[in-house]
Structure formats: C-alpha cells, structure tokens
Design a protein around this motif. Structure first.
Motif, PDB file in Angstrom:
ATOM      1  N   ILE A   1       0.810  -1.170   0.008  1.00  0.00           N
ATOM      2  CA  ILE A   1       0.089   0.022   0.083  1.00  0.00           C
ATOM      3  C   ILE A   1       0.907   1.272  -0.059  1.00  0.00           C
ATOM      4  CG2 ILE A   1      -1.548   1.442   1.205  1.00  0.00           C
ATOM      5  CD1 ILE A   1      -2.864  -1.255   2.432  1.00  0.00           C
ATOM      6  N   ARG A   2       1.921   1.178   0.949  1.00  0.00           N
ATOM      7  CA  ARG A   2       2.692   2.435   0.810  1.00  0.00           C
ATOM      8  C   ARG A   2       3.455   2.754  -0.462  1.00  0.00           C
ATOM      9  NH1 ARG A   2       4.131   0.139   5.683  1.00  0.00           N
ATOM     10  NH2 ARG A   2       6.263  -0.544   4.813  1.00  0.00           N
ATOM     11  N   THR A   3       3.994   1.661  -1.046  1.00  0.00           N
ATOM     12  CA  THR A   3       4.519   1.934  -2.693  1.00  0.00           C
ATOM     13  C   THR A   3       3.536   2.485  -3.255  1.00  0.00           C
ATOM     14  OG1 THR A   3       4.439  -0.409  -3.165  1.00  0.00           O
ATOM     15  CG2 THR A   3       6.363   0.106  -2.054  1.00  0.00           C
ATOM     16  N   ILE A   4       2.227   1.679  -3.546  1.00  0.00           N
ATOM     17  CA  ILE A   4       1.393   2.573  -4.461  1.00  0.00           C
ATOM     18  C   ILE A   4       0.992   3.839  -3.969  1.00  0.00           C
ATOM     19  CG2 ILE A   4      -1.029   2.282  -5.180  1.00  0.00           C
ATOM     20  CD1 ILE A   4      -0.561  -0.819  -4.666  1.00  0.00           C
ATOM     21  N   LEU A   5       0.810   4.084  -2.704  1.00  0.00           N
ATOM     22  CA  LEU A   5       0.482   5.659  -2.332  1.00  0.00           C
ATOM     23  C   LEU A   5       1.642   6.764  -2.527  1.00  0.00           C
ATOM     24  CD1 LEU A   5      -1.615   5.284   0.842  1.00  0.00           C
ATOM     25  CD2 LEU A   5      -2.372   5.813  -1.339  1.00  0.00           C
ATOM     26  N   ASP A   6       2.882   5.702  -2.482  1.00  0.00           N
ATOM     27  CA  ASP A   6       4.058   6.965  -2.766  1.00  0.00           C
ATOM     28  C   ASP A   6       3.975   7.187  -4.163  1.00  0.00           C
ATOM     29  OD1 ASP A   6       5.104   6.773  -0.357  1.00  0.00           O
ATOM     30  OD2 ASP A   6       6.700   5.200  -0.708  1.00  0.00           O
ATOM     31  N   ARG A   7       3.740   6.235  -5.205  1.00  0.00           N
ATOM     32  CA  ARG A   7       3.754   6.434  -6.638  1.00  0.00           C
ATOM     33  C   ARG A   7       2.420   7.434  -7.134  1.00  0.00           C
ATOM     34  NH1 ARG A   7       6.872   5.449  -8.935  1.00  0.00           N
ATOM     35  NH2 ARG A   7       6.694   3.221  -9.290  1.00  0.00           N
ATOM     36  N   ILE A   8       1.327   7.258  -6.439  1.00  0.00           N
ATOM     37  CA  ILE A   8       0.290   8.149  -6.708  1.00  0.00           C
ATOM     38  C   ILE A   8       0.467   9.586  -6.220  1.00  0.00           C
ATOM     39  CG2 ILE A   8      -2.289   8.656  -6.195  1.00  0.00           C
ATOM     40  CD1 ILE A   8      -2.337   5.452  -6.300  1.00  0.00           C
ATOM     41  N   CYS A   9       1.000   9.583  -4.944  1.00  0.00           N
ATOM     42  CA  CYS A   9       1.260  10.911  -4.085  1.00  0.00           C
ATOM     43  C   CYS A   9       2.393  11.711  -4.661  1.00  0.00           C
ATOM     44  CB  CYS A   9       1.192  10.813  -2.712  1.00  0.00           C
ATOM     45  SG  CYS A   9      -0.431  10.268  -2.038  1.00  0.00           S
ATOM     46  N   ASP A  10       3.160  10.951  -5.693  1.00  0.00           N
ATOM     47  CA  ASP A  10       4.385  11.717  -6.390  1.00  0.00           C
ATOM     48  C   ASP A  10       4.106  12.970  -6.688  1.00  0.00           C
ATOM     49  OD1 ASP A  10       5.753  12.004  -9.055  1.00  0.00           O
ATOM     50  OD2 ASP A  10       7.022  11.037  -7.701  1.00  0.00           O
ATOM     51  N   LYS A  11       5.213  14.025  -6.773  1.00  0.00           N
ATOM     52  CA  LYS A  11       4.938  15.577  -7.126  1.00  0.00           C
ATOM     53  C   LYS A  11       4.265  15.542  -8.542  1.00  0.00           C
ATOM     54  CE  LYS A  11       7.672  19.666  -7.346  1.00  0.00           C
ATOM     55  NZ  LYS A  11       8.779  20.271  -7.296  1.00  0.00           N
ATOM     56  N   TRP A  12       4.579  14.702  -9.277  1.00  0.00           N
ATOM     57  CA  TRP A  12       4.186  14.766 -10.781  1.00  0.00           C
ATOM     58  C   TRP A  12       2.923  13.951 -11.254  1.00  0.00           C
ATOM     59  CZ3 TRP A  12       5.492  19.115 -12.074  1.00  0.00           C
ATOM     60  CH2 TRP A  12       6.821  19.654 -11.902  1.00  0.00           C
ATOM     61  N   THR A  13       2.852  12.978 -10.511  1.00  0.00           N
ATOM     62  CA  THR A  13       1.798  11.756 -11.037  1.00  0.00           C
ATOM     63  C   THR A  13       0.363  12.333 -11.183  1.00  0.00           C
ATOM     64  OG1 THR A  13       3.190   9.913 -10.142  1.00  0.00           O
ATOM     65  CG2 THR A  13       0.728   9.741 -10.350  1.00  0.00           C
ATOM     66  N   LEU A  14      -0.072  13.245 -10.097  1.00  0.00           N
ATOM     67  CA  LEU A  14      -1.465  13.480 -10.353  1.00  0.00           C
ATOM     68  C   LEU A  14      -1.675  14.602 -11.341  1.00  0.00           C
ATOM     69  CD1 LEU A  14      -2.838  13.540  -6.477  1.00  0.00           C
ATOM     70  CD2 LEU A  14      -3.335  11.840  -8.321  1.00  0.00           C
ATOM     71  N   LEU A  15      -0.489  15.277 -11.756  1.00  0.00           N
ATOM     72  CA  LEU A  15      -0.633  16.405 -12.684  1.00  0.00           C
ATOM     73  C   LEU A  15      -0.655  15.555 -14.064  1.00  0.00           C
ATOM     74  CD1 LEU A  15       1.960  19.027 -11.363  1.00  0.00           C
ATOM     75  CD2 LEU A  15      -0.770  18.942 -11.350  1.00  0.00           C
ATOM     76  N   VAL A  16       0.054  14.644 -14.084  1.00  0.00           N
ATOM     77  CA  VAL A  16       0.179  13.687 -15.404  1.00  0.00           C
ATOM     78  C   VAL A  16      -1.255  13.271 -15.607  1.00  0.00           C
ATOM     79  CG1 VAL A  16       0.958  11.760 -16.703  1.00  0.00           C
ATOM     80  CG2 VAL A  16       2.626  13.373 -15.365  1.00  0.00           C
ATOM     81  N   VAL A  17      -1.784  12.356 -14.627  1.00  0.00           N
ATOM     82  CA  VAL A  17      -3.260  11.773 -14.556  1.00  0.00           C
ATOM     83  C   VAL A  17      -4.272  12.658 -14.965  1.00  0.00           C
ATOM     84  CG1 VAL A  17      -4.965  10.474 -13.275  1.00  0.00           C
ATOM     85  CG2 VAL A  17      -2.525   9.832 -13.330  1.00  0.00           C
ATOM     86  N   ALA A  18      -4.283  13.670 -14.373  1.00  0.00           N
ATOM     87  CA  ALA A  18      -5.030  14.954 -14.609  1.00  0.00           C
ATOM     88  C   ALA A  18      -5.046  15.192 -16.058  1.00  0.00           C
ATOM     89  CB  ALA A  18      -5.378  15.979 -13.471  1.00  0.00           C
ATOM     90  N   THR A  19      -4.049  15.543 -16.240  1.00  0.00           N
ATOM     91  CA  THR A  19      -3.683  16.284 -17.816  1.00  0.00           C
ATOM     92  C   THR A  19      -4.064  15.252 -18.919  1.00  0.00           C
ATOM     93  OG1 THR A  19      -1.846  17.403 -17.181  1.00  0.00           O
ATOM     94  CG2 THR A  19      -1.931  17.246 -19.429  1.00  0.00           C
TER      95      THR A  19
END
Length: 128
Positions: free
Chosen positions: A18-36
């Motif tokens: 769970i921590r590794t998945i949340l680390d990926r999702i909460c990464d500085k750029w991930t949510l911006l890429v996903v939203a874009t």
C-alpha cells in the motif's frame, strides 16, 4: 482495528504494498500527469507543455512508472518521425474521482491550513 490495519494484516506485508502504491500516486508529478491525460491521448511534448515546471527527465520517469504500474498506456506509431502517445488505462481513469475529491478537499481547506501555518510560524518566532 482500522481499515488500514486490517488491510495490512490481509496482505501480510505490513502495509509495504500500500505504501509503495501511495508513494507513486502521491508523487509530485503523478497526479498532474493523470489529470492532464484525463479523457485525451497526448504526445510527450504536449504533456510537457501542459504541466508547468516538469523537466523532460521527470516527465519521462513519471510516465515510465505509471506505465509500469498499469495506469498509463504508451502507443508507438511507426511513422517518420516516430510518434508516441500516452493515455490513461481503465485503472488510471479510476484514479480521477479520488484525485478530484482530494483536490476539492485541499481547495476547501486552504484558508484553514494557511491560518494554521501562520499561527505556527508566529509561535515558533516568539519561542526563539
């Protein structure tokens, strides 16, 4: 027992997955890429143009990690020059609603958080 504790016990890995998945999702750029990428396929340069401040290296790294985790698909077209497009997978699309909920929470609580930060700084300054 909380849901998190229960999940950790089920996996038997102490929450590492769970921590590794949340680390990926909460990464500085991930949510911006996903939203874009929400509802559209984009080429690398288009993505980079639409995400202010992301370097070529960080965007490449983020896209590779998202592809590895199955959130983004990468399609290469055999053209000259080579054309590569990125799109969200079904799993990536399923991240949009919780990401929007988190963003809405942040927007709603900005005044409270800023007030708390200012009060903290004031206390810290007066303690020195």
């Amino acid at each position: 027992m909380s849901g998190y504790e229960h999940t950790c016990m089920i996996r038997g890995d102490g929450g590492r997955t769970i921590r590794t998945i949340l680390d990926r999702i909460c990464d500085k750029w991930t949510l911006l890429v996903v939203a874009t990428l929400d509802r559209k396929r984009l080429r690398f340069t288009d993505l980079q143009r639409q995400i202010p401040g992301v370097s070529q290296r960080m965007l490449t790294r983020t896209l590779r990690n998202l592809e590895r985790d199955g959130l983004v698909s990468r399609t290469v077209y055999a053209e000259v020059p080579l054309r590569v497009e990125y799109a969200l997978t079904g799993t990536g699309q399923s991240l949009i609603p919780p990401a929007l909920a988190l963003a809405e929470w942040a927007i709603k609580h900005i005044p409270d958080i800023e007030a708390s930060r200012a009060a903290y700084e004031e206390r810290a300054d007066s303690a020195e």
